[in-house]
Design a protein around this motif. Structure first.
Motif, PDB file in Angstrom:
ATOM      1  N   TYR A  63      43.888  38.740  59.879  1.00  0.00           N
ATOM      2  CA  TYR A  63      45.181  39.316  59.530  1.00  0.00           C
ATOM      3  C   TYR A  63      45.067  40.822  59.363  1.00  0.00           C
ATOM      4  O   TYR A  63      43.985  41.356  59.129  1.00  0.00           O
ATOM      5  N   ASP A  65      46.419  43.746  56.928  1.00  0.00           N
ATOM      6  CA  ASP A  65      46.976  43.901  55.590  1.00  0.00           C
ATOM      7  C   ASP A  65      47.787  45.192  55.560  1.00  0.00           C
ATOM      8  O   ASP A  65      47.227  46.291  55.587  1.00  0.00           O
ATOM      9  N   LYS A  68      46.989  47.769  52.933  1.00  0.00           N
ATOM     10  CA  LYS A  68      45.711  48.487  53.055  1.00  0.00           C
ATOM     11  C   LYS A  68      45.621  49.171  54.417  1.00  0.00           C
ATOM     12  O   LYS A  68      44.630  49.040  55.129  1.00  0.00           O
ATOM     13  N   GLU A  75      40.887  35.745  56.471  1.00  0.00           N
ATOM     14  CA  GLU A  75      41.227  34.986  55.265  1.00  0.00           C
ATOM     15  C   GLU A  75      40.032  34.126  54.870  1.00  0.00           C
ATOM     16  O   GLU A  75      39.434  33.461  55.711  1.00  0.00           O
ATOM     17  N   ILE A  86      51.898  40.787  48.370  1.00  0.00           N
ATOM     18  CA  ILE A  86      51.265  40.459  49.647  1.00  0.00           C
ATOM     19  C   ILE A  86      52.182  40.916  50.775  1.00  0.00           C
ATOM     20  O   ILE A  86      53.405  40.770  50.701  1.00  0.00           O
ATOM     21  N   LYS A  88      51.080  40.699  54.756  1.00  0.00           N
ATOM     22  CA  LYS A  88      50.039  40.497  55.763  1.00  0.00           C
ATOM     23  C   LYS A  88      50.641  39.936  57.047  1.00  0.00           C
ATOM     24  O   LYS A  88      51.599  39.159  57.001  1.00  0.00           O
TER      25      LYS A  88
END
Length: 188
Positions: A63, A65, A68, A75, A86, A88
């Protein structure tokens, strides 16, 4: 740049309450030029308590993010659980994903076709306070899981058509944490 295209959305409700969404996009450019696009069904689910929900079907998936800098990760858990914000984009996901809501004893099953990715989003407490049309506490009772085509844009030449399909089912479940039989929900 302007592109000409035709978008058709078919919405159907099955006899047991299943929701079927079928999208078709056709390139109708007369100039002979292809165009590319990304696509997502923005499906928001009402859940009892976000901290009591888990997603199965995305474990071991790669994934990006978005919190980030779109850095790529894999995962690690046996299911996705929620303890903070979250955002993602899961890549090359399976055609079936399950959202298990323990408190409501309900499982949402998403079956998808033509949509290789899945976006998972919940703004959590701090971010929800910055969203104007979002109540400060609403993050506790929602989860966004979006079947999507994001990583690799879809490119259509003139006359070509793309089709994406999503089937949503809500099934009763008596599962509690750690007791879900993935074969029954994800492969059944």
């Amino acid at each position: 740049m302007t592109y000409r295209f035709e978008f058709r959305l078919r919405v159907a409700l099955g006899p047991k309450g299943d929701l079927f969404l079928t999208s078709r996009i056709r390139n109708t450019n007369t100039d002979g030029k292809p165009f590319s696009f990304t696509f997502a069904y923005h499906t928001y689910f009402s859940v009892s308590d976000i901290s009591e929900v888990r997603i199965e079907g995305l474990e071991t998936m790669d994934y990006f993010d978005n919190l980030k800098g779109k850095e790529r990760f894999t995962e690690q858990g046996d299911a996705l659980v929620f303890e903070s914000e979250i955002d993602k984009v899961y890549l090359d996901t399976p055609p079936k994903i399950a959202i298990i809501d323990h408190e409501k004893k309900r499982t949402f099953v998403l079956r998808k076709d033509g949509l290789p990715d899945a976006v998972v989003w919940n703004p959590w407490e701090r971010r929800s306070k910055t969203i104007l049309d979002f109540g400060d506490e609403e993050y506790k009772h929602m989860l966004c899981v979006e079947p999507a085509a994001v990583e690799k844009p879809i490119t259509l030449k003139p006359g070509e058509e793309w089709k994406g399909r999503l089937e949503l089912s809500a099934v009763p479940s008596s599962y509690y944490s750690g007791q879900l039989d993935p074969d029954k929900v994800l492969h059944g």
